[in-house]
Every structure is written in structure tokens, then in C-alpha cells.
Design an enzyme around this catalytic site. Structure first.
Site, PDB file in Angstrom:
ATOM      1  N   HIS A   1      25.097  14.709  39.566  1.00 61.34           N
ATOM      2  CA  HIS A   1      26.476  14.496  39.087  1.00 61.34           C
ATOM      3  C   HIS A   1      27.020  15.759  38.408  1.00 61.34           C
ATOM      4  O   HIS A   1      27.867  15.662  37.535  1.00 61.34           O
ATOM      5  CB  HIS A   1      26.559  13.292  38.129  1.00 61.34           C
ATOM      6  CG  HIS A   1      26.404  11.972  38.844  1.00 61.34           C
ATOM      7  ND1 HIS A   1      27.437  11.382  39.539  1.00 61.34           N
ATOM      8  CD2 HIS A   1      25.341  11.143  38.982  1.00 61.34           C
ATOM      9  CE1 HIS A   1      27.015  10.233  40.061  1.00 61.34           C
ATOM     10  NE2 HIS A   1      25.745  10.067  39.742  1.00 61.34           N
TER      11      HIS A   1
ATOM     12  N   ASP B   1      27.845  18.480  40.565  1.00 63.01           N
ATOM     13  CA  ASP B   1      28.570  19.263  41.589  1.00 63.01           C
ATOM     14  C   ASP B   1      30.078  19.164  41.390  1.00 63.01           C
ATOM     15  O   ASP B   1      30.789  20.153  41.530  1.00 63.01           O
ATOM     16  CB  ASP B   1      28.151  18.868  43.020  1.00 63.01           C
ATOM     17  CG  ASP B   1      28.350  17.404  43.333  1.00 63.01           C
ATOM     18  OD1 ASP B   1      28.483  16.582  42.387  1.00 63.01           O
ATOM     19  OD2 ASP B   1      28.369  17.056  44.529  1.00 63.01           O
TER      20      ASP B   1
ATOM     21  N   LEU C   1      19.777  10.429  51.663  1.00 63.43           N
ATOM     22  CA  LEU C   1      19.192  11.703  52.107  1.00 63.43           C
ATOM     23  C   LEU C   1      20.158  12.438  53.039  1.00 63.43           C
ATOM     24  O   LEU C   1      19.815  13.407  53.685  1.00 63.43           O
ATOM     25  CB  LEU C   1      17.840  11.467  52.794  1.00 63.43           C
ATOM     26  CG  LEU C   1      16.812  10.754  51.905  1.00 63.43           C
ATOM     27  CD1 LEU C   1      15.489  10.596  52.642  1.00 63.43           C
ATOM     28  CD2 LEU C   1      16.603  11.504  50.599  1.00 63.43           C
TER      29      LEU C   1
ATOM     30  N   GLU D   1      34.197  15.163  56.647  1.00 63.90           N
ATOM     31  CA  GLU D   1      33.766  13.930  55.972  1.00 63.90           C
ATOM     32  C   GLU D   1      34.832  13.454  54.983  1.00 63.90           C
ATOM     33  O   GLU D   1      35.139  12.271  54.902  1.00 63.90           O
ATOM     34  CB  GLU D   1      32.417  14.155  55.270  1.00 63.90           C
ATOM     35  CG  GLU D   1      31.907  12.903  54.572  1.00 63.90           C
ATOM     36  CD  GLU D   1      30.390  12.744  54.576  1.00 63.90           C
ATOM     37  OE1 GLU D   1      29.691  13.442  55.344  1.00 63.90           O
ATOM     38  OE2 GLU D   1      29.902  11.896  53.813  1.00 63.90           O
TER      39      GLU D   1
ATOM     40  N   ASP E   1      25.625  18.536  50.304  1.00 67.92           N
ATOM     41  CA  ASP E   1      24.870  17.973  51.423  1.00 67.92           C
ATOM     42  C   ASP E   1      24.959  18.862  52.660  1.00 67.92           C
ATOM     43  O   ASP E   1      23.956  19.198  53.282  1.00 67.92           O
ATOM     44  CB  ASP E   1      25.399  16.580  51.777  1.00 67.92           C
ATOM     45  CG  ASP E   1      25.377  15.637  50.595  1.00 67.92           C
ATOM     46  OD1 ASP E   1      24.865  16.040  49.539  1.00 67.92           O
ATOM     47  OD2 ASP E   1      25.885  14.510  50.732  1.00 67.92           O
TER      48      ASP E   1
ATOM     49  N   TYR F   1      30.974   5.912  41.161  1.00 69.56           N
ATOM     50  CA  TYR F   1      31.109   7.358  41.371  1.00 69.56           C
ATOM     51  C   TYR F   1      32.509   7.817  40.964  1.00 69.56           C
ATOM     52  O   TYR F   1      32.666   8.780  40.210  1.00 69.56           O
ATOM     53  CB  TYR F   1      30.828   7.659  42.852  1.00 69.56           C
ATOM     54  CG  TYR F   1      30.972   9.107  43.252  1.00 69.56           C
ATOM     55  CD1 TYR F   1      29.944  10.016  43.031  1.00 69.56           C
ATOM     56  CD2 TYR F   1      32.129   9.565  43.869  1.00 69.56           C
ATOM     57  CE1 TYR F   1      30.068  11.344  43.421  1.00 69.56           C
ATOM     58  CE2 TYR F   1      32.268  10.898  44.265  1.00 69.56           C
ATOM     59  CZ  TYR F   1      31.230  11.775  44.037  1.00 69.56           C
ATOM     60  OH  TYR F   1      31.365  13.097  44.431  1.00 69.56           O
TER      61      TYR F   1
HETATM   62  P1  ADP Z   1      23.835   8.857  54.098  1.00 65.92           P
HETATM   63  O1  ADP Z   1      23.591   8.726  52.630  1.00 65.92           O
HETATM   64  O2  ADP Z   1      22.571   8.631  54.885  1.00 65.92           O
HETATM   65  O3  ADP Z   1      24.549  10.101  54.454  1.00 65.92           O
HETATM   66  P2  ADP Z   1      26.327   7.688  54.858  1.00 65.92           P
HETATM   67  O4  ADP Z   1      26.874   6.314  54.723  1.00 65.92           O
HETATM   68  O5  ADP Z   1      27.035   8.802  54.178  1.00 65.92           O
HETATM   69  O6  ADP Z   1      24.792   7.637  54.474  1.00 65.92           O
HETATM   70  O7  ADP Z   1      26.330   8.082  56.416  1.00 65.92           O
HETATM   71  C1  ADP Z   1      25.681   7.257  57.344  1.00 65.92           C
HETATM   72  C2  ADP Z   1      26.478   7.253  58.643  1.00 65.92           C
HETATM   73  O8  ADP Z   1      26.274   8.494  59.345  1.00 65.92           O
HETATM   74  C3  ADP Z   1      26.009   6.185  59.588  1.00 65.92           C
HETATM   75  O9  ADP Z   1      26.609   4.930  59.298  1.00 65.92           O
HETATM   76  C4  ADP Z   1      26.463   6.759  60.937  1.00 65.92           C
HETATM   77  O10 ADP Z   1      27.840   6.528  61.134  1.00 65.92           O
HETATM   78  C5  ADP Z   1      26.227   8.254  60.747  1.00 65.92           C
HETATM   79  N1  ADP Z   1      24.852   8.528  61.213  1.00 65.92           N
HETATM   80  C6  ADP Z   1      23.780   8.854  60.460  1.00 65.92           C
HETATM   81  N2  ADP Z   1      22.669   8.968  61.215  1.00 65.92           N
HETATM   82  C7  ADP Z   1      23.048   8.688  62.482  1.00 65.92           C
HETATM   83  C8  ADP Z   1      22.347   8.599  63.732  1.00 65.92           C
HETATM   84  N3  ADP Z   1      21.025   8.797  63.800  1.00 65.92           N
HETATM   85  N4  ADP Z   1      23.066   8.293  64.843  1.00 65.92           N
HETATM   86  C9  ADP Z   1      24.404   8.078  64.760  1.00 65.92           C
HETATM   87  N5  ADP Z   1      25.102   8.129  63.615  1.00 65.92           N
HETATM   88  C10 ADP Z   1      24.447   8.411  62.498  1.00 65.92           C
HETATM   89 MG    MG Z   2      26.407  10.665  53.580  1.00 67.35          MG
END
Ligand code: ADP
Ligand code: MG
Length: 390
Positions: free
Chosen positions: A33, A35, A129, A164, A176, A225
């Protein structure tokens, strides 16, 4: 080259890929927290990644096949702003990440090749992650490899962050995408979110990173957040009366905060105290890294967790439990919740030779105390995104 991925690509598109890209997830070791307060963060890119195979097309269409989800969609590069597929249907949520990267790159004036792409990832989705940043950076690196231009890594990360923030609609800092683009094997990335300067420092010798997923999804994370961000802004607004010229909590020392915090509402005091001291802890932890002192670094991780629990109030009993268990296990140097909080993972810095025993110990004790199964990953700091053309 990953032969299985190439074979899968050929099975789908009936041609060979000409590029394969790898882009990792990340975990933040310290500086939580901070950044959005312009502090320094200490992430590492992990050895879990998106792997993508692609070939260019001449028709300015993009066909995406998300192998893990078993789904495919196609859109036109010229119409990416509409967020529609070739039939005019809204793009599915998962496709917004790659399409957002196309939008962001084109919006900055870069011309993109059409492509067919198939991708898979072993970064767990939604655990904190950063599977989403890995997807974005993988696509940006793929377009770079196919389209005949080259960006520096920070610019590439920023364009992914913009995808994003503005196209997918998720507000997040640059850490990230930065870590996925800039990772250095065996190194912690000391990333100054104000100047965007960074420096890799080696992880202490013979250490490994263990990530323990509490299994709790971060449902509260979004609103909390935003609330924490607002508290930090309020603290800066109020403190400016006494400390003119401050831009962010990065500009406030512990001594100054102690002197003026009585003028802040009680909750805001605590939020600001976490941020100011966490920024200081990161400075100290970089000294520990320069000395190769895992125990000293780990001490700052425990202190960070305590502060996130008591002052920033973003922990949960399950995350506290994982940290407590870690503290009782031989060979653990430090542990803390990582990411925004309210679920997700803890990160542990451990003696590499004891990692397997530690993983068992964490899993068993967490199961006993919470009746939940933690998913535990042994990770190593890895290189950032790379592309191979053939
Ligand atoms: P994180 O904390 O893992 O980044 P988020 O909610 O920010 O979680 O992002 C997850 C989203 O990213 C998934 O719902 C999907 O839309 C996309 N994503 C992540 N991994 C994959 C994958 N292996 N194949 C397709 N889309 C993915
Ligand atoms: Mg994410």
C-alpha cells in the site's frame, strides 16, 4: 521453445507459430500500500508465467485462444475501441486484457500486426499474484515481436497498466506490469514508484520464496482499497497545512508525522502511520539486501504484517494465522500478507534447504487450525518477459 504449446497452436490454427513469449506473475516482498503514495516497492517476478504462441496475419484481425478457459474470440484491430467481436457481440471479460493492450498500444500511435494467438498460464487467477498483468505483458511483448517497433520495458509496462486502468476498468498501480516486464532472476526489484527508477538487488543467498494462498477470495478488497487510498489523500491534504509542499506521504518523515498526527482524525492517523513507516522499512530492508542478511530482511516482513493488521487494518484471521504458523517454523526468516489484503496470499522468505518441510508445516497447521486447505507455491525470482522468434 515449448514444443507442446507449438503443437497445440498448430492443432488450432493449422500453421506454426513464429513467436513464443513468456511473461511472469509477481509477488511483492515489502512495501505494501505504498505504491499509490509514491513509495518504493520490493517485488520479484516469479517462476510462474503466461506462455503464449502467436503468428501474424495480414488482415488486421486478432484471434485469441485462451487454452486454460477453452474459449476463443476474434476482433478487428481497427474496432478495438468498441469492445466487440467480429459478430458485434461484446468481448468477453477475459478478452478485455489482450484487447486492452491492443487499444493502449494503438492509442499511443504504434501500428500492430493482426495475429492468431494461443496462451496458457500457471499463475493462479485471482490470488494476488497478478495473473492479469502477466497476460497483458505477454501480449504487449508479442505485438512488439511481430510489429517491428521496440519499447523500453517501463514504457511497455505503463501501456499495459493503462490497458488495465482504462480499458478493463480496474484501477491499479504500475508495480505488477513493471515486475512482469523487468524481472531479474534471483533478484528483488527495488522500484521507485515516484521516479520510476529501479535497481535489482540479489535475494539473500540460499533463500527461497514460499507463497501461501489462504483460499479466501478478496471480496472486500475493492471497496477497502478505495477507502484506504482516500484516507491517504486526506492525510496529505490535512498535513499540508503544517508541511507545505508535500506531494504525498512519501514526503513525510516519521518524526514529522509524530509531530502533526494529533491534527488528523484517529483513523487517518493510523493509515498514515502505516504508510510512512512502511516506506521507511523499505529503505532499511534495502540495506539488509545489500548485506545479504535474510534475517534482518525477514524482520521487516513481520513488522510490515503487524502494521497492515493493526494500523492499516487489511488483514484477516486466516492471514494472521498463516503468519503466526510461519513464525513458529524453523528456517522461516519472515512472513506477511502480500497484495491488497482481505484474503489472497502470504509471502514467506525461507531457508531454501528447509523449504519443503516448511511447506508441509504451513499446510498441516493451517488445515488443523482453520479446516481450510492453503495452496502453497515454492517460487524463485525469475526473469521478466521474453520473446523467442523462430
Ligand atoms: P489477479 O490478481 O490474478 O491479477 P485479476 O482479477 O486482476 O486477478 O485478473 C484475473 C483475470 O485475468 C482473469 O479473470 C482473466 O480475465 C485474466 N486471466 C488471467 N489468467 C488468465 C489465463 N490463464 N487465461 C485467460 N485469461 C486469464
Ligand atoms: Mg490483477
Amino acid at each position: 521453445m515449448d514444443r507442446d504449446l507449438s503443437a497445440t497452436f498448430e492443432g488450432i490454427f493449422h500453421r506454426s507459430p513464429i513467436v513464443q513469449v513468456r511473461a511472469p506473475g509477481r509477488v511483492n516482498l515489502l512495501g505494501e500500500h505504498v505504491d499509490y503514495n509514491q513509495g518504493v516497492v520490493l517485488p520479484v517476478a516469479i517462476d510462474r508465467a503466461v506462455k503464449l504462441a502467436a503468428s501474424p496475419t495480414a488482415d488486421a484481425r486478432v484471434t485469441l485462444n485462451a487454452l486454460d478457459l477453452g474459449v476463443q474470440v476474434a476482433f478487428r484491430l481497427s474496432e478495438v475501441v468498441k469492445k466487440r467481436d467480429l459478430d458485434g457481440n461484446p468481448l468477453p471479460a477475459w478478452a478485455l486484457y489482450p484487447a486492452g493492450v491492443a487499444w493502449s498500444l494503438q492509442d499511443t500511435g504504434l501500428s500492430l500486426s493482426g495475429m492468431q494467438a494461443a496462451y496458457t498460464s500457471d499463475v493462479p487467477i485471482g490470488s494476488g499474484l497478478s495473473s492479469s498483468a502477466a497476460v497483458e505483458v505477454a501480449f504487449a511483448a508479442t505485438w512488439q515481436a511481430l510489429s517491428g517497433w521496440e519499447l523500453d520495458k517501463i514504457t511497455l509496462a505503463r501501456l499495459c497498466q493503462r490497458a488495465e486502468n482504462e480499458y478493463v476498468g480496474v484501477s491499479s498501480g504500475l508495480m505488477d506490469q513493471f515486475a512482469s516486464a523487468c524481472g531479474v532472476e534471483g533478484h528483488v526489484l527495488c522500484f521507485d514508484t515516484r521516479s520510476l527508477e529501479w535497481e535489482p538487488l540479489p535475494l539473500p543467498p540460499s533463500t527461497a520464496i514460499v507463497i501461501a494462498d489462504s483460499g479466501i477470495r478478496r471480496t472486500l478488497a475493492g471497496s477497502a482499497y478505495n477507502d484506504r487510498r482516500a484516507a491517504c489523500e486526506q492525510a496529505v491534504d490535512l498535513l499540508r497545512k503544517y508541511l507545505p509542499g508535500i506531494q504525498s506521504l512519501r514526503d513525510v518523515s516519521s518524526v514529522e508525522l509524530a509531530a502533526y498526527s494529533t491534527y488528523l482524525p484517529e483513523v487517518i492517523q493510523r493509515r498514515a502511520e502505516h504508510v510512512v513507516k512502511e516506506i521507511h522499512r523499505v529503505d532499511q530492508a534495502m540495506i539488509a539486501l545489500r548485506r545479504g542478511d535474510a534475517r534482518m530482511f525477514g524482520g521487516f516482513m513481520y513488522a510490515s504484517h503487524k502494521s497492515l493488521r493493526e494500523l492499516y487494518e487489511v488483514s484477516l484471521p486466516e492471514l494472521d494465522c498463516l503468519v503466526e504458523i510461519a513464525r513458529s517454523l524453523p528456517g522461516v526468516y519472515g512472513a506477511r500478507l502480500t497484495g491488497a489484503g482481505f484474503g489472497g496470499c502470504t509471502v514467506n522468505l525461507v531457508d531454501a534447504s528447509q523449504a519443503e518441510v516448511i511447506i508441509q508445516g504451513l499446510h498441516n497447521a493451517y488445515q488443523r487450525r482453520t479446516r481450510r486447505d492453503a495452496t502453497i507455491y515454492l517460487c524463485h525470482a525469475s526473469d521478466g518477459a521474453s520473446a523467442v522468434k523462430f
